[in-house]
Design a protein around this motif. Structure first.
Motif, PDB file in Angstrom:
ATOM      1  N   GLN A  14       0.803  -1.228   0.000  1.00 46.86           N
ATOM      2  CA  GLN A  14       0.000   0.000   0.000  1.00 46.86           C
ATOM      3  C   GLN A  14       0.841   1.285   0.000  1.00 46.86           C
ATOM      4  O   GLN A  14       1.503   1.615   0.975  1.00 46.86           O
ATOM      5  CB  GLN A  14      -0.959  -0.016   1.199  1.00 46.86           C
ATOM      6  CG  GLN A  14      -2.046  -1.069   1.025  1.00 46.86           C
ATOM      7  CD  GLN A  14      -2.983  -1.190   2.203  1.00 46.86           C
ATOM      8  OE1 GLN A  14      -2.737  -0.621   3.266  1.00 46.86           O
ATOM      9  NE2 GLN A  14      -4.056  -1.936   2.040  1.00 46.86           N
ATOM     10  N   ASN A  15       0.825   1.967  -1.127  1.00 46.81           N
ATOM     11  CA  ASN A  15       1.384   3.313  -1.264  1.00 46.81           C
ATOM     12  C   ASN A  15       0.278   4.118  -1.919  1.00 46.81           C
ATOM     13  O   ASN A  15      -0.023   3.916  -3.094  1.00 46.81           O
ATOM     14  CB  ASN A  15       2.637   3.322  -2.147  1.00 46.81           C
ATOM     15  CG  ASN A  15       3.751   2.466  -1.567  1.00 46.81           C
ATOM     16  OD1 ASN A  15       3.922   1.319  -1.964  1.00 46.81           O
ATOM     17  ND2 ASN A  15       4.498   3.015  -0.636  1.00 46.81           N
ATOM     18  N   PHE A  16      -0.341   4.990  -1.143  1.00 46.62           N
ATOM     19  CA  PHE A  16      -1.521   5.686  -1.643  1.00 46.62           C
ATOM     20  C   PHE A  16      -1.140   6.959  -2.375  1.00 46.62           C
ATOM     21  O   PHE A  16      -0.316   7.751  -1.896  1.00 46.62           O
ATOM     22  CB  PHE A  16      -2.474   5.991  -0.478  1.00 46.62           C
ATOM     23  CG  PHE A  16      -2.962   4.750   0.213  1.00 46.62           C
ATOM     24  CD1 PHE A  16      -3.882   3.915  -0.414  1.00 46.62           C
ATOM     25  CD2 PHE A  16      -2.484   4.391   1.466  1.00 46.62           C
ATOM     26  CE1 PHE A  16      -4.321   2.752   0.198  1.00 46.62           C
ATOM     27  CE2 PHE A  16      -2.925   3.220   2.091  1.00 46.62           C
ATOM     28  CZ  PHE A  16      -3.839   2.404   1.460  1.00 46.62           C
ATOM     29  N   LEU A  17      -1.763   7.164  -3.521  1.00 45.63           N
ATOM     30  CA  LEU A  17      -1.500   8.362  -4.326  1.00 45.63           C
ATOM     31  C   LEU A  17      -2.093   9.581  -3.629  1.00 45.63           C
ATOM     32  O   LEU A  17      -3.269   9.576  -3.254  1.00 45.63           O
ATOM     33  CB  LEU A  17      -2.189   8.213  -5.678  1.00 45.63           C
ATOM     34  CG  LEU A  17      -1.349   7.863  -6.878  1.00 45.63           C
ATOM     35  CD1 LEU A  17      -2.248   7.582  -8.065  1.00 45.63           C
ATOM     36  CD2 LEU A  17      -0.353   8.952  -7.211  1.00 45.63           C
ATOM     37  N   GLY A  44      -7.814   1.026  -3.105  1.00 44.41           N
ATOM     38  CA  GLY A  44      -7.292   1.671  -1.893  1.00 44.41           C
ATOM     39  C   GLY A  44      -8.301   2.607  -1.281  1.00 44.41           C
ATOM     40  O   GLY A  44      -9.453   2.250  -1.033  1.00 44.41           O
ATOM     41  N   ALA A  47      -8.236   7.168  -4.521  1.00 40.54           N
ATOM     42  CA  ALA A  47      -7.587   8.301  -5.207  1.00 40.54           C
ATOM     43  C   ALA A  47      -7.941   8.356  -6.698  1.00 40.54           C
ATOM     44  O   ALA A  47      -8.206   9.435  -7.242  1.00 40.54           O
ATOM     45  CB  ALA A  47      -6.070   8.216  -5.029  1.00 40.54           C
ATOM     46  N   ILE A  64      -8.380  -6.191  -1.762  1.00 39.07           N
ATOM     47  CA  ILE A  64      -8.166  -7.302  -0.833  1.00 39.07           C
ATOM     48  C   ILE A  64      -8.368  -6.903   0.628  1.00 39.07           C
ATOM     49  O   ILE A  64      -8.758  -7.719   1.463  1.00 39.07           O
ATOM     50  CB  ILE A  64      -6.746  -7.914  -1.060  1.00 39.07           C
ATOM     51  CG1 ILE A  64      -6.681  -9.339  -0.519  1.00 39.07           C
ATOM     52  CG2 ILE A  64      -5.651  -7.041  -0.454  1.00 39.07           C
ATOM     53  CD1 ILE A  64      -5.475 -10.126  -0.992  1.00 39.07           C
ATOM     54  N   GLY A  85     -11.474  -9.332  -2.509  1.00 39.67           N
ATOM     55  CA  GLY A  85     -10.709 -10.551  -2.749  1.00 39.67           C
ATOM     56  C   GLY A  85      -9.361 -10.255  -3.371  1.00 39.67           C
ATOM     57  O   GLY A  85      -8.924  -9.099  -3.445  1.00 39.67           O
ATOM     58  N   ALA A  87      -6.888 -10.064  -6.399  1.00 37.12           N
ATOM     59  CA  ALA A  87      -6.920  -9.812  -7.851  1.00 37.12           C
ATOM     60  C   ALA A  87      -6.300 -10.977  -8.633  1.00 37.12           C
ATOM     61  O   ALA A  87      -6.667 -11.221  -9.784  1.00 37.12           O
ATOM     62  CB  ALA A  87      -6.178  -8.522  -8.166  1.00 37.12           C
ATOM     63  N   ASN A 104      -3.182   1.390  -9.708  1.00 37.46           N
ATOM     64  CA  ASN A 104      -1.869   1.635  -9.119  1.00 37.46           C
ATOM     65  C   ASN A 104      -1.565   0.340  -8.392  1.00 37.46           C
ATOM     66  O   ASN A 104      -2.039   0.112  -7.289  1.00 37.46           O
ATOM     67  CB  ASN A 104      -1.989   2.838  -8.169  1.00 37.46           C
ATOM     68  CG  ASN A 104      -0.763   3.046  -7.309  1.00 37.46           C
ATOM     69  OD1 ASN A 104       0.291   2.466  -7.554  1.00 37.46           O
ATOM     70  ND2 ASN A 104      -0.900   3.891  -6.286  1.00 37.46           N
ATOM     71  N   LEU A 105      -0.820  -0.530  -9.064  1.00 33.76           N
ATOM     72  CA  LEU A 105      -0.722  -1.922  -8.595  1.00 33.76           C
ATOM     73  C   LEU A 105       0.157  -2.078  -7.357  1.00 33.76           C
ATOM     74  O   LEU A 105       1.143  -1.367  -7.207  1.00 33.76           O
ATOM     75  CB  LEU A 105      -0.169  -2.810  -9.716  1.00 33.76           C
ATOM     76  CG  LEU A 105      -1.027  -2.982 -10.959  1.00 33.76           C
ATOM     77  CD1 LEU A 105      -0.417  -4.046 -11.879  1.00 33.76           C
ATOM     78  CD2 LEU A 105      -2.456  -3.352 -10.630  1.00 33.76           C
ATOM     79  N   PRO A 106      -0.222  -3.039  -6.489  1.00 35.13           N
ATOM     80  CA  PRO A 106       0.656  -3.372  -5.362  1.00 35.13           C
ATOM     81  C   PRO A 106       1.969  -3.934  -5.935  1.00 35.13           C
ATOM     82  O   PRO A 106       1.943  -4.913  -6.666  1.00 35.13           O
ATOM     83  CB  PRO A 106      -0.127  -4.437  -4.593  1.00 35.13           C
ATOM     84  CG  PRO A 106      -1.180  -4.936  -5.522  1.00 35.13           C
ATOM     85  CD  PRO A 106      -1.449  -3.859  -6.517  1.00 35.13           C
TER      86      PRO A 106
HETATM   87  N1  SAM Z   1      -5.297   2.898  -5.885  1.00 35.03           N
HETATM   88  C1  SAM Z   1      -4.853   3.384  -4.587  1.00 35.03           C
HETATM   89  C2  SAM Z   1      -4.046   4.643  -4.777  1.00 35.03           C
HETATM   90  O1  SAM Z   1      -3.561   4.848  -5.901  1.00 35.03           O
HETATM   91  O2  SAM Z   1      -3.894   5.396  -3.828  1.00 35.03           O
HETATM   92  C3  SAM Z   1      -4.042   2.323  -3.826  1.00 35.03           C
HETATM   93  C4  SAM Z   1      -2.817   1.796  -4.518  1.00 35.03           C
HETATM   94  S1  SAM Z   1      -1.831   0.753  -3.511  1.00 35.03           S
HETATM   95  C5  SAM Z   1      -0.250   0.843  -4.370  1.00 35.03           C
HETATM   96  C6  SAM Z   1      -2.304  -0.915  -3.938  1.00 35.03           C
HETATM   97  C7  SAM Z   1      -3.719  -1.340  -3.540  1.00 35.03           C
HETATM   98  O3  SAM Z   1      -3.919  -2.693  -3.912  1.00 35.03           O
HETATM   99  C8  SAM Z   1      -4.012  -1.276  -2.044  1.00 35.03           C
HETATM  100  O4  SAM Z   1      -5.272  -0.707  -1.838  1.00 35.03           O
HETATM  101  C9  SAM Z   1      -3.991  -2.746  -1.596  1.00 35.03           C
HETATM  102  O5  SAM Z   1      -4.775  -3.017  -0.460  1.00 35.03           O
HETATM  103  C10 SAM Z   1      -4.508  -3.432  -2.848  1.00 35.03           C
HETATM  104  N2  SAM Z   1      -4.073  -4.834  -2.988  1.00 35.03           N
HETATM  105  C11 SAM Z   1      -2.925  -5.392  -2.571  1.00 35.03           C
HETATM  106  N3  SAM Z   1      -2.865  -6.694  -2.903  1.00 35.03           N
HETATM  107  C12 SAM Z   1      -4.014  -6.957  -3.573  1.00 35.03           C
HETATM  108  C13 SAM Z   1      -4.558  -8.135  -4.178  1.00 35.03           C
HETATM  109  N4  SAM Z   1      -3.891  -9.283  -4.176  1.00 35.03           N
HETATM  110  N5  SAM Z   1      -5.766  -8.059  -4.761  1.00 35.03           N
HETATM  111  C14 SAM Z   1      -6.471  -6.873  -4.776  1.00 35.03           C
HETATM  112  N6  SAM Z   1      -6.013  -5.738  -4.214  1.00 35.03           N
HETATM  113  C15 SAM Z   1      -4.795  -5.774  -3.629  1.00 35.03           C
END
Ligand code: SAM
Length: 254
Positions: A14-17, A44, A47, A64, A85, A87, A104-106
């Protein structure tokens, strides 16, 4: 839960924009149209989700983290369809196609997510992702380049791919240690590969030992007599099309 109270979870990448100008640029890159079928991975705190909702009749998201699900639900947006769930296990074929996938992928699972979507490319119109810049550089690299490798070949064999712009760490909270970048992916119209598993096997074996020649890397799979590709080269010199030829030469023998 108020958005400010959520502590970023490392295990979910988690790195929030937080930079509104970057969000605007991403939305402009996506250029959503009212009737687009869009799936956002990892919304997230919303954003990108909230500005996307302004533009769309409907938006699907897959997240998730159950705390963030509660936050997203609290927005009370009727056109937001929330899936809770992983992804990586999400069946994109159940959503309306052709699907546009954004997010914005983890970073910890960005490659597995890309491969999951690659295997579902028939449902996909295009994809716009934020990834580590270094990963995007590998995705777009051409042969002969130091960063050209397995990821470049696997992606370019199936997608048109382009780095759109770079995003600095200060645009996120918490700030990641590295630069990020926006990448655009569009499935190629022509599918040049019959069996993705065989292609993957050849590409993986070719790059397994980067310093060795293809003859060495592919010893147990293919001899020079069985292919028109010069196996005295290293894998990094071969174009994507040459990998496709290598695979079809291998398939002729098996
Ligand atoms: N979109 C938001 C933003 O830009 O501020 C959050 C981006 S953050 C880099 C990645 C997001 O993916 C988080 O909300 C995290 O909880 C979610 N995440 C992490 N692993 C995941 C998975 N396996 N399936 C679905 N979402 C996931």
């Amino acid at each position: 839960m108020p958005a400010t109270k959520h502590t970023a979870r490392k295990r979910f990448g988690q790195n929030f924009l937080t930079d509104a100008r970057i969000v605007d640029r991403i939305i402009a890159t996506i250029a959503p149209k009212k009737n687009d079928n869009l799936l956002e991975i990892g919304p997230g705190k919303g954003a990108m989700t909230l500005p996307l909702l302004e533009e769309l009749n409907q938006l699907h998201v897959i997240e998730i983290d159950t705390d963030l699900i509660a936050l997203l639900q609290s927005f009370g947006k009727e056109n937001l369809i929330i899936h809770q769930g992983d992804a990586l296990k999400f069946d994109v074929s159940k959503l309306p196609a052709p699907l546009r996938v954004v997010g914005n992928l983890p970073y910890n699972i960005s490659s597995p997510i890309l491969f999951h979507l690659l295997n579902n490319r028939e449902y996909i119109q295009d994809m716009i992702f934020m990834l580590q810049k270094e990963v995007v550089e590998r995705m777009v690299a051409s042969n002969g380049n130091k960063t050209y490798g397995r990821l470049s070949v696997m992606i370019q064999a199936f997608f048109e791919v382009e780095m759109i712009f770079v995003v600095p760490p200060e645009s996120f909270e918490p700030a990641p240690k590295v630069d990020s970048a926006i990448v655009y992916l569009k499935p190629l119209e022509k599918n040049l590969i019959d069996d993705i598993t065989v292609f993957e096997k050849i590409v993986k074996a070719s790059f397994a030992q980067r310093r060795k020649t293809l003859r060495n890397c592919l010893k147990s799979l293919l001899t020079q007599e069985q292919t028109s590709i010069d196996l005295s080269q290293r894998a990094e010199m071969l174009s994507v099309n040459e990998f496709i030829t290598l695979t079809s030469d291998y398939e002729k023998q098996h």
